[in-house]
Design a protein around this motif. Sequence first.
Motif, PDB file in Angstrom:
ATOM      1  N   PHE A 193     101.027  77.730 114.670  1.00 30.84           N
ATOM      2  CA  PHE A 193      99.944  76.740 114.776  1.00 30.84           C
ATOM      3  C   PHE A 193      99.267  76.539 113.413  1.00 30.84           C
ATOM      4  CE2 PHE A 193      97.703  80.742 115.281  1.00 30.84           C
ATOM      5  CZ  PHE A 193      96.508  80.543 114.611  1.00 30.84           C
ATOM      6  N   ALA A 194      99.115  77.643 112.669  1.00 30.46           N
ATOM      7  CA  ALA A 194      98.446  77.566 111.369  1.00 30.46           C
ATOM      8  C   ALA A 194      99.283  76.731 110.397  1.00 30.46           C
ATOM      9  CB  ALA A 194      98.218  78.970 110.816  1.00 30.46           C
ATOM     10  N   LEU A 195     100.599  76.982 110.403  1.00 33.74           N
ATOM     11  CA  LEU A 195     101.478  76.223 109.510  1.00 33.74           C
ATOM     12  C   LEU A 195     101.408  74.735 109.838  1.00 33.74           C
ATOM     13  CD1 LEU A 195     104.628  78.543 109.267  1.00 33.74           C
ATOM     14  CD2 LEU A 195     102.644  78.402 107.744  1.00 33.74           C
ATOM     15  N   GLU A 196     101.364  74.426 111.148  1.00 31.27           N
ATOM     16  CA  GLU A 196     101.291  73.019 111.558  1.00 31.27           C
ATOM     17  C   GLU A 196      99.986  72.381 111.087  1.00 31.27           C
ATOM     18  OE1 GLU A 196     102.011  72.928 115.779  1.00 31.27           O
ATOM     19  OE2 GLU A 196     104.085  73.596 115.446  1.00 31.27           O
ATOM     20  N   TRP A 197      98.898  73.095 111.276  1.00 24.48           N
ATOM     21  CA  TRP A 197      97.602  72.560 110.851  1.00 24.48           C
ATOM     22  C   TRP A 197      97.532  72.384 109.337  1.00 24.48           C
ATOM     23  CZ3 TRP A 197      93.939  76.072 114.284  1.00 24.48           C
ATOM     24  CH2 TRP A 197      94.004  75.607 115.607  1.00 24.48           C
ATOM     25  N   MET A 198      98.230  73.286 108.613  1.00 23.69           N
ATOM     26  CA  MET A 198      98.189  73.200 107.157  1.00 23.69           C
ATOM     27  C   MET A 198      99.068  72.078 106.633  1.00 23.69           C
ATOM     28  SD  MET A 198      98.229  77.286 106.519  1.00 23.69           S
ATOM     29  CE  MET A 198      97.893  77.403 104.798  1.00 23.69           C
ATOM     30  N   ASP A 200      99.803  69.276 108.359  1.00 23.42           N
ATOM     31  CA  ASP A 200      99.456  67.970 108.904  1.00 23.42           C
ATOM     32  C   ASP A 200      97.986  67.968 109.318  1.00 23.42           C
ATOM     33  OD1 ASP A 200      99.137  65.692 110.367  1.00 23.42           O
ATOM     34  OD2 ASP A 200     100.707  66.128 111.839  1.00 23.42           O
ATOM     35  N   PHE A 201      97.121  67.433 108.450  1.00 20.97           N
ATOM     36  CA  PHE A 201      95.697  67.551 108.751  1.00 20.97           C
ATOM     37  C   PHE A 201      95.282  66.710 109.950  1.00 20.97           C
ATOM     38  CE2 PHE A 201      93.669  63.694 107.216  1.00 20.97           C
ATOM     39  CZ  PHE A 201      94.549  63.212 106.257  1.00 20.97           C
ATOM     40  N   GLU A 202      96.121  65.730 110.309  1.00 20.47           N
ATOM     41  CA  GLU A 202      95.805  64.962 111.519  1.00 20.47           C
ATOM     42  C   GLU A 202      96.005  65.819 112.766  1.00 20.47           C
ATOM     43  OE1 GLU A 202      98.109  61.427 110.978  1.00 20.47           O
ATOM     44  OE2 GLU A 202      96.465  60.425 109.909  1.00 20.47           O
ATOM     45  N   PHE A 204      95.518  68.981 112.790  1.00 17.22           N
ATOM     46  CA  PHE A 204      94.333  69.847 112.817  1.00 17.22           C
ATOM     47  C   PHE A 204      93.126  69.086 113.361  1.00 17.22           C
ATOM     48  CE2 PHE A 204      90.371  71.335 110.967  1.00 17.22           C
ATOM     49  CZ  PHE A 204      90.348  72.636 111.467  1.00 17.22           C
ATOM     50  N   GLN A 205      92.937  67.858 112.898  1.00 16.47           N
ATOM     51  CA  GLN A 205      91.781  67.071 113.355  1.00 16.47           C
ATOM     52  C   GLN A 205      91.843  66.802 114.852  1.00 16.47           C
ATOM     53  OE1 GLN A 205      91.675  63.688 110.715  1.00 16.47           O
ATOM     54  NE2 GLN A 205      90.478  64.810 109.200  1.00 16.47           N
ATOM     55  N   ALA A 206      93.059  66.600 115.357  1.00 16.60           N
ATOM     56  CA  ALA A 206      93.211  66.381 116.798  1.00 16.60           C
ATOM     57  C   ALA A 206      92.799  67.636 117.568  1.00 16.60           C
ATOM     58  CB  ALA A 206      94.660  66.011 117.117  1.00 16.60           C
ATOM     59  N   ALA A 207      93.213  68.788 117.049  1.00 15.97           N
ATOM     60  CA  ALA A 207      92.830  70.050 117.703  1.00 15.97           C
ATOM     61  C   ALA A 207      91.325  70.250 117.622  1.00 15.97           C
ATOM     62  CB  ALA A 207      93.570  71.226 117.050  1.00 15.97           C
ATOM     63  N   ALA A 208      90.748  69.936 116.464  1.00 17.48           N
ATOM     64  CA  ALA A 208      89.310  70.115 116.276  1.00 17.48           C
ATOM     65  C   ALA A 208      88.506  69.171 117.171  1.00 17.48           C
ATOM     66  CB  ALA A 208      88.946  69.909 114.807  1.00 17.48           C
ATOM     67  N   ALA A 209      89.060  67.987 117.405  1.00 15.44           N
ATOM     68  CA  ALA A 209      88.348  66.995 118.220  1.00 15.44           C
ATOM     69  C   ALA A 209      88.146  67.489 119.652  1.00 15.44           C
ATOM     70  CB  ALA A 209      89.117  65.683 118.214  1.00 15.44           C
ATOM     71  N   LEU A 224      90.145  67.439 104.751  1.00 17.70           N
ATOM     72  CA  LEU A 224      90.735  66.758 103.591  1.00 17.70           C
ATOM     73  C   LEU A 224      90.672  67.640 102.344  1.00 17.70           C
ATOM     74  CD1 LEU A 224      89.388  63.138 104.148  1.00 17.70           C
ATOM     75  CD2 LEU A 224      91.749  63.932 104.365  1.00 17.70           C
ATOM     76  N   VAL A 225      89.549  68.339 102.191  1.00 20.08           N
ATOM     77  CA  VAL A 225      89.402  69.283 101.072  1.00 20.08           C
ATOM     78  C   VAL A 225      90.473  70.368 101.192  1.00 20.08           C
ATOM     79  CG1 VAL A 225      87.911  71.050 100.037  1.00 20.08           C
ATOM     80  CG2 VAL A 225      86.918  68.904 100.875  1.00 20.08           C
ATOM     81  N   LEU A 226      90.597  70.891 102.416  1.00 21.89           N
ATOM     82  CA  LEU A 226      91.543  71.991 102.630  1.00 21.89           C
ATOM     83  C   LEU A 226      92.984  71.536 102.405  1.00 21.89           C
ATOM     84  CD1 LEU A 226      89.911  73.803 105.678  1.00 21.89           C
ATOM     85  CD2 LEU A 226      90.142  74.653 103.332  1.00 21.89           C
TER      86      LEU A 226
END
Length: 264
Positions: A193-198, A200-202, A204-209, A224-226
Amino acid sequence: GQPGGSSTNFRKKPVIIIVVGMAGSGKTTFLNRLVYHSHVSNHRGYVINLDPAVMTLPFGANIDIRDTVRYKEVMKQFNLGPNGGILTSLNLFATKFDEVISVIERRADQLDYVLVDTPGQIEIFTWSASGAIITEAFASTFPTVVAYVVDTPRSSSPVTFMSNMLYACSILYKTRLPLVLAFNKVDVAQHQFALEWMEDFEAFQAAAASDDSYSSTLTQSLSLVLDEFYKNLRSVGVSAVSGAGMEDFFEAIEASAEEYMENY
Ligand code: GTP
């Protein structure tokens, strides 16, 4: 560091691995695994303990701050609490750090790696003058890499993941050294999951939403910074308990050391 590592007194070996991680990330268990792996794979390793307050270490340290500084005495003498005691002990040790560097220099031909354990309270090392002095002393003499140990199961929510990555990010920019993220405890939770979030920030944003405990605009800006930060590091999944991922970890260290030689 030194441009291109071309200076005559700059050595290619040993590689210094400074291990940091939040309390509970498994830093000590991971270091113990690294020491064990070094033995079985015939890497020539050296261990430095910089945690003055540690009671027992599962591995033997070649250089141990506890041999030089008595943490309990420092607390009494300067009338300090536990954290002040650790910080002052580290300050005292930092004033003698050129001796530690000399010891390693004398053995440099016989060493592949120097594994450095840091105090359990991560900020005592990462945000102190003595931590910076010690890091700089290593980095101006040998290729030096920071290994940041992440508690993978505890980083599975977007919010904790982002806090952890922001902390790692601050370490990268503070030390300006190559950074390896060691996603620990993959025996309990895979780090996919971490590799995916790193990557593809979209994603990650979907998960965060779906996690309404956090400001979504802040999360979006920070991701975006990350995204930029992720391009500047290497990530591996490891298990200090099972020993999974050790080859990957040392490959990442070697690649980071190469990067160090080219850029610092
Ligand atoms: P210090 O702050 O230096 O004391 O170390 P730490 O708190 O970062 O971690 P420690 O090594 O004490 O480990 C914390 C807990 O995580 C312990 O219960 C370990 O057994 C556990 N642990 C560490 N590594 C792993 C791992 O790879 N897998 C699993 N399942 N548990 C782990």
